[in-house]
Structures are given as C-alpha cells and as structure tokens.
Design an enzyme around this catalytic site. Structure first.
Site, PDB file in Angstrom:
ATOM      1  CB  CYS A 204      -3.768  17.755  -6.112  1.00  0.00           C
ATOM      2  SG  CYS A 204      -5.325  17.242  -6.842  1.00  0.00           S
TER       3      CYS A 204
ATOM      4  CG  HIS B 140      -7.596  15.433  -2.106  1.00  0.00           C
ATOM      5  ND1 HIS B 140      -6.690  16.446  -1.862  1.00  0.00           N
ATOM      6  CD2 HIS B 140      -7.422  15.100  -3.414  1.00  0.00           C
ATOM      7  CE1 HIS B 140      -6.009  16.707  -2.980  1.00  0.00           C
ATOM      8  NE2 HIS B 140      -6.438  15.914  -3.930  1.00  0.00           N
TER       9      HIS B 140
END
Lengths: 131, 401
Positions: B82, B348
């Site tokens: 991420c 996200h």
C-alpha cells in the site's frame, strides 16, 4: 502417535502437546519457521525451545467475514506466552466480545480437525480460557 | 538555489467505480492532469516512476508511455504494497535529488472496485484426502481461520486491539467514532468514492467484518489514480512566477521498513517503522507535530488510524484515545486528520493512495481546497503503510511566494 499429524510442524504432539520455536542462541529471538540468520541480530545459530502453554490475550478479532472456505465465526488472537507472541484461535468458548477480552488468561488446547483417507488425524491447536 | 525538491503539478482522478476505464486510461488521466497542473509535458520529464500493485508485473510505466508519450526516459515500475504510490513519488524525488534529471513524473493507479476481502484464503484441500505437510510451516491444510486470521480487516483489528491492551481506553464505539469522523469529512470531497455522512449507529450496526471493524470502518476498494510532477529547485527558478507560487516544497521524503520486534512474525508491526519514519521526517523538515496544519494518514481501517496518532507523535505516547476524543483530529480540531475522508470513505485504490494523499495536502497548502479548505494551512504530512511492511512519509510546505 503414528496415526496423528500436527497441523503445522511447530506443534509438538505427544503426552504434553506444546508449540516449539527456533531460538537464536545469541539474542533469544524466536521463530516458528527457519531463518538463515536471525532477523534481530544476524546470528546464525539456533536451538529448538518449547513455548509456554499459558499466556494472555494481547489482541484479538472476532472474524465474521473471511475468504471462501474459511469457516466463520472464529476468534483470531495474539497470545503473549510469557514473552513469546503466538498467533492462534481462541477456542472452546463463545466467540463474542463479552467472553473474549484483552488480558484474558488462556492456555494451549488441541483438537482433531479432520481425518484423511488413511485414517490419519490432523491435530490443530488453539487457546482456551484458563479460568 | 538549493537542494530542495518541489512538487510542480499534482492531481488525482475521482475515486470510485470506473467500469469504462482500464488502468492505463486512469493512469493517463492522472498523469496528463499532473503535467497540465504543472504547466509541463512528457517531453520535460527525465524519469517516470509508476506503480499498480495488482498488476505489478505488467510494466504499467511503459504502458502509460505508449498512451501519453514514449520519450525513451528511464522507467521504474515499483511495487511496495500500500506504500506503492509513495514509493513511486520518492523514486522520482531521489532521481531529481541525485542531479541526474531536473524533473520527474510519479504515477499510481489501481482498479479495485468490487475486489472484496483482501488477504487470507489459500488453496483449498484437494478431493483426495491425505494430510501432507507443505510450505514453510509444514502445514497440512490452509491455516487462515485455523491459526488466526490472514485477512486485512482482522489483522488491523488486532493492531488496534493490541494498542488498547497496552494503553487502555479503546472500545468498539471509539473505533467506530473514528470512522464517523472520516465519513463526515468526505461529504466535502467531490473526488471521494463515498460522500455520504454516516451516523455512529449506522457504522456500528453495519455488517461486521472482523470485530471491531464493521464494513464502514474498512477502507473502500475502488478504482482511481494519482500522479505528481517533481522538479529541482534550480529548474523551478527558471519557471513562471505562477508555477513557483503554486509549487509545494517537499520538506521530507522518507521510506522505512519494519525493523525486528518481538511478535512481528505473528502480527505485522506497523508501529515501529512509522515511528522511525516520523522521527526522520521531523528531523529532515525541521518541524514538529505541533507545526502540522493537517495530516493524511493511513486509515486502512478505523483501528489503524488510532495507533498512527501515537506513531506520528500527534499525541503523547499511549494517549491516542484521549487525543481523538478531545476532537483534535476533526477538521475543526487542533490537528485535522484525513479531511479528505481517508481510505475509509475517500477510498483506497492501493497504488494511487500514496500520491492521492499528497495531492490532498498540496490542495490545502495551495489554498485550492474549496469548501473543505483548512484555512491558512502551511505545513502538512502524508503517511502510508504497506503491509509487509513499508512506511512512506512526506512533509510538505507551501511556497513562500
């Protein structure tokens, strides 16, 4: 116990089932898998040690939604076994936040998770409330 | 003239569902947007760093060049969980800092709408039933759900619970209130995937995924892209006053990985590497947490946001719960956190996140954030965590012009 096999090879079966770890002889860091060198101190000498069966719950999550094939609900937890952190399910109690709490004392317990076509039982482990 | 690096142009696409656009389309939209925002073109770029985590072997950088300009410059395709977007940006920053190029482009893109649960699962048992140990732990069957959980919502639930065990003060309701804040913030962000305000009750009664994280306390999987153009101080000085005025100074660009800590083999430690990154970033920038006008931090789950208040030094050690309950992290508080809506509400799209959060900060520092503008913002911080782990941290400052 020729007709039993542990779920993972760091679960030692027998009269007193327990988890075992590879401990760095230099710094004492413990691993459930093999390491070429210690991730903490780069030492290369390890010995097998028994992990205490008793511990306390230092983190948990009650999992109600998981990948396909994973039975829910279950309680995933991190157990502090006298300084060694272990991951395992909390078992033999209701999976609810009223029953499972942070700091709760638990102990290692084993169970039969299935039998294969040759009659061999696979033995899993979890942690059950100690009180 | 100095060694300073500046963000010249930056943009993000709308986060959400983009069924008609593929990753190259989204990356192109963001890249062209960032170039236009900076008043430059692909011909000015000396390096391209690009990431798309779910297609990390597909050469997204070169695919993007085919779409917007094949100029023959070096391409770095990066993957860092991420933290992929932040890693791409830092790669471009390092290239400029090295003096090899005077401008670079960083792009992060992901198609993640409808992706569902990330992490966990495994190979199902074969029909022929014979226990046979395999893999690093000699497992005879899939261990997800049998030896704890491997899914992200459960892993990060435990991260928050561990904090509660260590310091106290946490509860299901407290974590839900963090999500309530971020969902409220997103109502002012037209580029967020979700812009609906949710009540605490709605959040707590939403589908439970991994206690204490309900669905609306989890990051929203969605499509999106973000891109940034970075420029050297010397090059910026040759540009127009308007470009110089809108340029945002990179006061610190830090990347860390997780150093050994007891227990990190059973629960990833997202704390130590963030604390290390924060220390390095404050040192490099010459500012402290009290100087931050806003922070975008990695709230992949509500349980994660709490621990990062502490890790980033926004509160006293152990004081994250009280700090949050004081209202400090709401947009009208002392240290507004995730005024974009955060990962829980803005969304996200993994590799886009680490540049989109920089865009959010730049947007405020430039005074261009419209209704959600944090008035007078001068300094901001953007933080991401990639599990495994990697921490990307940037401190940004508005131009003095």
């Amino acid at each position: 116990m020729a007709n039993q096999i542990p779920l993972v090879d760091y679960l030692e079966l027998g009269d007193q089932p327990h988890l075992k770890a590879l401990e760095c002889t230099s710094c004492g860091a413990r691993y459930f898998d093999r390491r070429n060198a210690c991730a903490s101190c780069s030492g290369t000498d390890f010995r097998s040690v028994a992990v205490p069966n008793d511990g306390i719950v230092k983190a948990f999550s009650i999992v109600t939604f998981a990948a396909p094939g994973v039975p829910v609900p279950f309680v995933s937890a991190i157990i502090d076994c006298d300084g060694t952190s272990v991951r395992g399910n909390i078992i033999n109690c209701e999976p609810s936040p009223e029953v499972v709490t942070l700091g709760m004392p638990v102990r290692l317990a084993t169970y039969v998770l299935g039998t294969d076509d040759h009659g061999v039982e696979a033995i899993g482990f979890g942690f059950e409330p100690a009180n | 003239m100095s060694d300073d690096i500046w963000i010249l142009g930056i943009t993000m696409t709308k986060f959400g569902k983009h069924p008609d656009k593929d990753t190259v389309d989204l990356a192109s939209e963001a890249a062209m947007g960032a170039l236009a925002d900076g008043g430059v073109t692909m011909k000015d770029m000396g390096i391209l760093a690009a990431g798309c985590l779910m297609q990390s072997n597909a050469g997204i950088g070169q695919q993007l060049q085919k779409q917007i300009g094949q100029t023959g410059i070096p391409v770095y395709n990066v993957a860092n969980a991420c933290a992929t977007g932040a890693t791409a940006l830092r790669t471009a920053i390092m290239a400029v800092k090295s003096g090899e190029v005077d401008m670079g482009l960083a792009v992060g893109v992901e198609k993640l709408a409808g992706a569902g649960l990330l992490g966990g699962g495994g190979t199902p048992k074969s029909d022929k039933k014979e226990w046979s140990p395999s893999g690093r732990y000699g497992a005879v069957t899939n261990t997800d759900g049998r030896i704890g959980a491997a899914s992200m919502p459960a892993v990060f639930a435990q991260v928050g619970m561990e904090y509660g065990h260590k310091y106290g003060g946490t509860s299901f309701e407290l974590f839900a209130k963090i999500a309530e804040k971020n969902h409220a913030h997103s109502t002012l962000n037209p580029l967020a995937a979700y812009t609906k305000r949710m009540t605490l009750e709605e959040i707590m009664n939403d589908v439970m995924i991994a206690y204490p994280n309900t669905r609306s306390m989890c990051s929203a999987n969605c499509d999106g892209a973000a891109a940034a153009v970075v420029v050297s101080d010397a090059k910026l000085k040759t540009m127009s006053l308007e470009q110089q005025r809108r340029a945002i100074k990179v006061k610190a660009s830090i990347l860390t990985s997780d150093p050994y800590q007891e227990g990190c083999q059973v629960l990833p430690d997202v704390n130590t590497l963030t604390k290390n990154a924060a220390r390095l970033a404050y040192e490099a920038a010459g500012v402290g947490p009290e100087d931050l006008d806003l922070v975008e931090l990695h709230d992949c789950f509500a349980t994660a946001e709490l621990v990062h208040y502490d890790n980033l030094g926004l509160c006293e050690e152990g004081g994250a719960a009280d700090f949050f309950l004081s209202g400090a992290t709401w947009r009208d508080g002392k240290t507004p956190v995730n005024v974009s809506g955060g990962l829980e509400s803005k969304g996200h799209p993994i590799a886009a996140t680490g540049i989109a959060n920089i865009w959010e900060i730049c947007h405020h520092l430039r005074g261009e954030a419209g209704p959600r503008q944090i008035e007078g913002a001068k300094v901001g911080m953007a933080h991401v965590i990639g599990l495994g782990s990697a921490c990307g941290l940037h401190i940004l400052e508005k131009s003095g012009l």
